[in-house]
Design a protein around this motif. Structure first.
Motif, PDB file in Angstrom:
ATOM      1  N   ASN A   1       1.957  -2.317   4.790  1.00 28.31           N
ATOM      2  CA  ASN A   1       3.392  -2.284   5.083  1.00 28.31           C
ATOM      3  C   ASN A   1       4.116  -1.211   4.278  1.00 28.31           C
ATOM      4  OD1 ASN A   1       3.233  -4.393   6.919  1.00 28.31           O
ATOM      5  ND2 ASN A   1       3.525  -5.933   5.335  1.00 28.31           N
ATOM      6  N   SER A   2       3.427  -0.612   3.304  1.00 30.67           N
ATOM      7  CA  SER A   2       4.052   0.432   2.489  1.00 30.67           C
ATOM      8  C   SER A   2       3.071   1.576   2.237  1.00 30.67           C
ATOM      9  CB  SER A   2       4.555  -0.155   1.180  1.00 30.67           C
ATOM     10  OG  SER A   2       3.484  -0.753   0.483  1.00 30.67           O
ATOM     11  N   PRO A   3       2.560   2.196   3.302  1.00 33.86           N
ATOM     12  CA  PRO A   3       1.575   3.264   3.104  1.00 33.86           C
ATOM     13  C   PRO A   3       2.132   4.469   2.345  1.00 33.86           C
ATOM     14  CG  PRO A   3       2.277   3.181   5.394  1.00 33.86           C
ATOM     15  CD  PRO A   3       2.847   1.975   4.702  1.00 33.86           C
ATOM     16  N   GLU A   4       3.417   4.725   2.458  1.00 33.75           N
ATOM     17  CA  GLU A   4       4.000   5.855   1.736  1.00 33.75           C
ATOM     18  C   GLU A   4       4.019   5.605   0.229  1.00 33.75           C
ATOM     19  OE1 GLU A   4       4.598   9.014   2.576  1.00 33.75           O
ATOM     20  OE2 GLU A   4       3.675   8.342   4.436  1.00 33.75           O
ATOM     21  N   ALA A   5       4.212   4.343  -0.184  1.00 36.65           N
ATOM     22  CA  ALA A   5       4.167   4.025  -1.617  1.00 36.65           C
ATOM     23  C   ALA A   5       2.771   4.283  -2.157  1.00 36.65           C
ATOM     24  CB  ALA A   5       4.584   2.581  -1.866  1.00 36.65           C
ATOM     25  N   VAL A   6       1.746   3.909  -1.399  1.00 35.76           N
ATOM     26  CA  VAL A   6       0.364   4.135  -1.817  1.00 35.76           C
ATOM     27  C   VAL A   6       0.090   5.633  -1.907  1.00 35.76           C
ATOM     28  CG1 VAL A   6      -2.071   3.801  -1.221  1.00 35.76           C
ATOM     29  CG2 VAL A   6      -0.418   1.963  -0.816  1.00 35.76           C
ATOM     30  N   ARG A   7       0.460   6.359  -0.867  1.00 32.44           N
ATOM     31  CA  ARG A   7       0.236   7.811  -0.834  1.00 32.44           C
ATOM     32  C   ARG A   7       0.962   8.489  -1.999  1.00 32.44           C
ATOM     33  NH1 ARG A   7      -0.641  11.319   3.805  1.00 32.44           N
ATOM     34  NH2 ARG A   7      -0.255   9.497   5.089  1.00 32.44           N
ATOM     35  N   SER A   8       2.219   8.133  -2.219  1.00 35.31           N
ATOM     36  CA  SER A   8       3.003   8.741  -3.301  1.00 35.31           C
ATOM     37  C   SER A   8       2.412   8.418  -4.663  1.00 35.31           C
ATOM     38  CB  SER A   8       4.449   8.264  -3.235  1.00 35.31           C
ATOM     39  OG  SER A   8       5.050   8.679  -2.046  1.00 35.31           O
ATOM     40  N   TYR A   9       2.015   7.156  -4.839  1.00 38.07           N
ATOM     41  CA  TYR A   9       1.423   6.740  -6.112  1.00 38.07           C
ATOM     42  C   TYR A   9       0.159   7.547  -6.396  1.00 38.07           C
ATOM     43  CZ  TYR A   9      -1.017   3.971  -9.578  1.00 38.07           C
ATOM     44  OH  TYR A   9      -1.688   3.587 -10.705  1.00 38.07           O
ATOM     45  N   LEU A  10      -0.734   7.619  -5.419  1.00 36.82           N
ATOM     46  CA  LEU A  10      -1.997   8.325  -5.620  1.00 36.82           C
ATOM     47  C   LEU A  10      -1.790   9.819  -5.838  1.00 36.82           C
ATOM     48  CD1 LEU A  10      -4.153   6.401  -3.013  1.00 36.82           C
ATOM     49  CD2 LEU A  10      -4.379   6.300  -5.516  1.00 36.82           C
ATOM     50  N   ARG A  11      -0.880  10.416  -5.079  1.00 31.23           N
ATOM     51  CA  ARG A  11      -0.626  11.848  -5.259  1.00 31.23           C
ATOM     52  C   ARG A  11      -0.054  12.131  -6.642  1.00 31.23           C
ATOM     53  NH1 ARG A  11       3.316  13.953  -1.472  1.00 31.23           N
ATOM     54  NH2 ARG A  11       4.571  14.674  -3.162  1.00 31.23           N
ATOM     55  N   LEU A  12       0.857  11.274  -7.088  1.00 32.64           N
ATOM     56  CA  LEU A  12       1.446  11.453  -8.414  1.00 32.64           C
ATOM     57  C   LEU A  12       0.401  11.229  -9.512  1.00 32.64           C
ATOM     58  CD1 LEU A  12       4.254  12.138  -9.476  1.00 32.64           C
ATOM     59  CD2 LEU A  12       4.736   9.703  -9.601  1.00 32.64           C
ATOM     60  N   ARG A  13      -0.459  10.250  -9.306  1.00 32.71           N
ATOM     61  CA  ARG A  13      -1.470   9.922 -10.321  1.00 32.71           C
ATOM     62  C   ARG A  13      -2.596  10.961 -10.383  1.00 32.71           C
ATOM     63  NH1 ARG A  13      -4.117   4.039 -11.608  1.00 32.71           N
ATOM     64  NH2 ARG A  13      -5.716   4.797 -13.019  1.00 32.71           N
ATOM     65  N   LEU A  14      -3.005  11.507  -9.231  1.00 22.79           N
ATOM     66  CA  LEU A  14      -4.177  12.382  -9.190  1.00 22.79           C
ATOM     67  C   LEU A  14      -3.885  13.837  -8.845  1.00 22.79           C
ATOM     68  CD1 LEU A  14      -6.626  10.057  -7.213  1.00 22.79           C
ATOM     69  CD2 LEU A  14      -6.394  10.280  -9.700  1.00 22.79           C
ATOM     70  N   GLY A  15      -2.767  14.100  -8.188  1.00 22.02           N
ATOM     71  CA  GLY A  15      -2.519  15.419  -7.625  1.00 22.02           C
ATOM     72  C   GLY A  15      -2.451  16.562  -8.603  1.00 22.02           C
ATOM     73  N   GLU A  16      -2.074  16.293  -9.841  1.00 20.16           N
ATOM     74  CA  GLU A  16      -1.912  17.357 -10.843  1.00 20.16           C
ATOM     75  C   GLU A  16      -3.155  17.589 -11.694  1.00 20.16           C
ATOM     76  OE1 GLU A  16       0.961  19.177 -11.624  1.00 20.16           O
ATOM     77  OE2 GLU A  16       2.141  18.292 -10.007  1.00 20.16           O
ATOM     78  N   ARG A  17      -4.185  16.797 -11.498  1.00 15.91           N
ATOM     79  CA  ARG A  17      -5.377  16.913 -12.339  1.00 15.91           C
ATOM     80  C   ARG A  17      -6.057  18.261 -12.154  1.00 15.91           C
ATOM     81  NH1 ARG A  17      -7.201  11.783 -13.961  1.00 15.91           N
ATOM     82  NH2 ARG A  17      -5.337  10.506 -14.108  1.00 15.91           N
ATOM     83  N   ARG A  18      -6.646  18.767 -13.216  1.00 14.48           N
ATOM     84  CA  ARG A  18      -7.325  20.067 -13.183  1.00 14.48           C
ATOM     85  C   ARG A  18      -8.811  19.927 -12.872  1.00 14.48           C
ATOM     86  NH1 ARG A  18      -4.491  23.272 -18.152  1.00 14.48           N
ATOM     87  NH2 ARG A  18      -2.403  23.231 -17.257  1.00 14.48           N
ATOM     88  N   HIS A  19      -9.262  18.697 -12.697  1.00 15.09           N
ATOM     89  CA  HIS A  19     -10.645  18.410 -12.333  1.00 15.09           C
ATOM     90  C   HIS A  19     -10.612  17.340 -11.240  1.00 15.09           C
ATOM     91  CE1 HIS A  19      -9.383  15.710 -15.568  1.00 15.09           C
ATOM     92  NE2 HIS A  19     -10.037  14.791 -14.875  1.00 15.09           N
ATOM     93  N   GLU A  20     -11.677  17.244 -10.466  1.00 10.84           N
ATOM     94  CA  GLU A  20     -11.702  16.232  -9.410  1.00 10.84           C
ATOM     95  C   GLU A  20     -11.862  14.843 -10.003  1.00 10.84           C
ATOM     96  OE1 GLU A  20     -13.916  16.406  -5.842  1.00 10.84           O
ATOM     97  OE2 GLU A  20     -13.234  18.428  -5.360  1.00 10.84           O
ATOM     98  N   VAL A  21     -11.107  13.913  -9.433  1.00 12.50           N
ATOM     99  CA  VAL A  21     -11.170  12.506  -9.813  1.00 12.50           C
ATOM    100  C   VAL A  21     -11.275  11.702  -8.528  1.00 12.50           C
ATOM    101  CG1 VAL A  21      -9.939  10.582 -10.877  1.00 12.50           C
ATOM    102  CG2 VAL A  21      -9.772  12.864 -11.880  1.00 12.50           C
ATOM    103  N   PHE A  22     -12.206  10.754  -8.509  1.00 14.60           N
ATOM    104  CA  PHE A  22     -12.370   9.855  -7.375  1.00 14.60           C
ATOM    105  C   PHE A  22     -11.879   8.486  -7.809  1.00 14.60           C
ATOM    106  CE2 PHE A  22     -14.547   6.802  -4.724  1.00 14.60           C
ATOM    107  CZ  PHE A  22     -14.475   7.373  -3.467  1.00 14.60           C
ATOM    108  N   ALA A  23     -10.932   7.934  -7.074  1.00 14.19           N
ATOM    109  CA  ALA A  23     -10.336   6.646  -7.423  1.00 14.19           C
ATOM    110  C   ALA A  23     -10.478   5.662  -6.269  1.00 14.19           C
ATOM    111  CB  ALA A  23      -8.856   6.830  -7.764  1.00 14.19           C
ATOM    112  N   VAL A  24     -10.409   4.382  -6.625  1.00 13.81           N
ATOM    113  CA  VAL A  24     -10.480   3.322  -5.635  1.00 13.81           C
ATOM    114  C   VAL A  24      -9.332   2.353  -5.881  1.00 13.81           C
ATOM    115  CG1 VAL A  24     -11.885   1.468  -4.651  1.00 13.81           C
ATOM    116  CG2 VAL A  24     -13.006   3.521  -5.559  1.00 13.81           C
ATOM    117  N   VAL A  25      -8.623   2.006  -4.810  1.00 20.71           N
ATOM    118  CA  VAL A  25      -7.610   0.954  -4.852  1.00 20.71           C
ATOM    119  C   VAL A  25      -8.275  -0.284  -4.267  1.00 20.71           C
ATOM    120  CG1 VAL A  25      -5.320   0.211  -4.109  1.00 20.71           C
ATOM    121  CG2 VAL A  25      -5.781   2.660  -4.478  1.00 20.71           C
ATOM    122  N   TYR A  26      -8.465  -1.296  -5.097  1.00 20.04           N
ATOM    123  CA  TYR A  26      -9.095  -2.536  -4.660  1.00 20.04           C
ATOM    124  C   TYR A  26      -8.019  -3.487  -4.156  1.00 20.04           C
ATOM    125  CZ  TYR A  26     -12.840  -0.593  -7.497  1.00 20.04           C
ATOM    126  OH  TYR A  26     -13.785   0.247  -8.026  1.00 20.04           O
TER     127      TYR A  26
END
Length: 144
Positions: A24-49
């Protein structure tokens, strides 16, 4: 954006994700993940359980790689999902290059993880590829 502003935004977005069905809130998930991972200088693989009602149990940065790749072990993803009693997951990883377009390797990995998790009744709802200014949902592209 300052680190304090980013931290406050992450806290607010995570609270939005935990309050309701993430579908019901896919934009919140997308925004959260982009903010959390988007600026990293190395690849990070994350999972939302997610639980059976698609509420967030936990967000875990599971694998860390180099500038251009990370190694993801399906066995470890399955183990972590089972330990959290997850009914579903959302996968995510960043592209430090700034280009969020999924590679063929990203699409193959998603397929392998979807099959592995299905064996233990955990559904893959989406896989986001994230960059600083953009994100791509494999589910939206019809690749799940």
């Amino acid at each position: 954006m300052s680190a304090q502003v980013v931290e406050q935004a992450l806290i607010w977005l995570e609270s939005q994700m935990r309050c309701a069905d993430v579908l019901n809130s896919p934009e919140a998930v997308r925004s959260y993940l982009r903010l959390r991972l988007g600026e990293r200088r190395h690849e990070v693989f994350a999972v939302v359980y997610l639980d059976a009602q698609h509420r967030v149990i936990e967000v875990q940065e599971l694998f860390r790689g180099t500038l251009t790749q990370t190694t993801v072990y399906p066995r470890e993803v399955v183990i972590e999902a089972l330990q959290r009693n997850a009914a579903a997951v959302i996968l995510a990883h960043n592209h430090p290059s700034g280009v969020a377009e999924p590679s063929q390797a990203d699409i193959r990995l998603t397929s392998v993880l979807k099959e592995a998790l299905a064996l233990v009744d955990v559904k893959v709802l989406d896989h986001f590829v994230l960059a600083r200014e953009a994100s791509v949902s494999l589910a939206e592209r019809g690749w799940l």
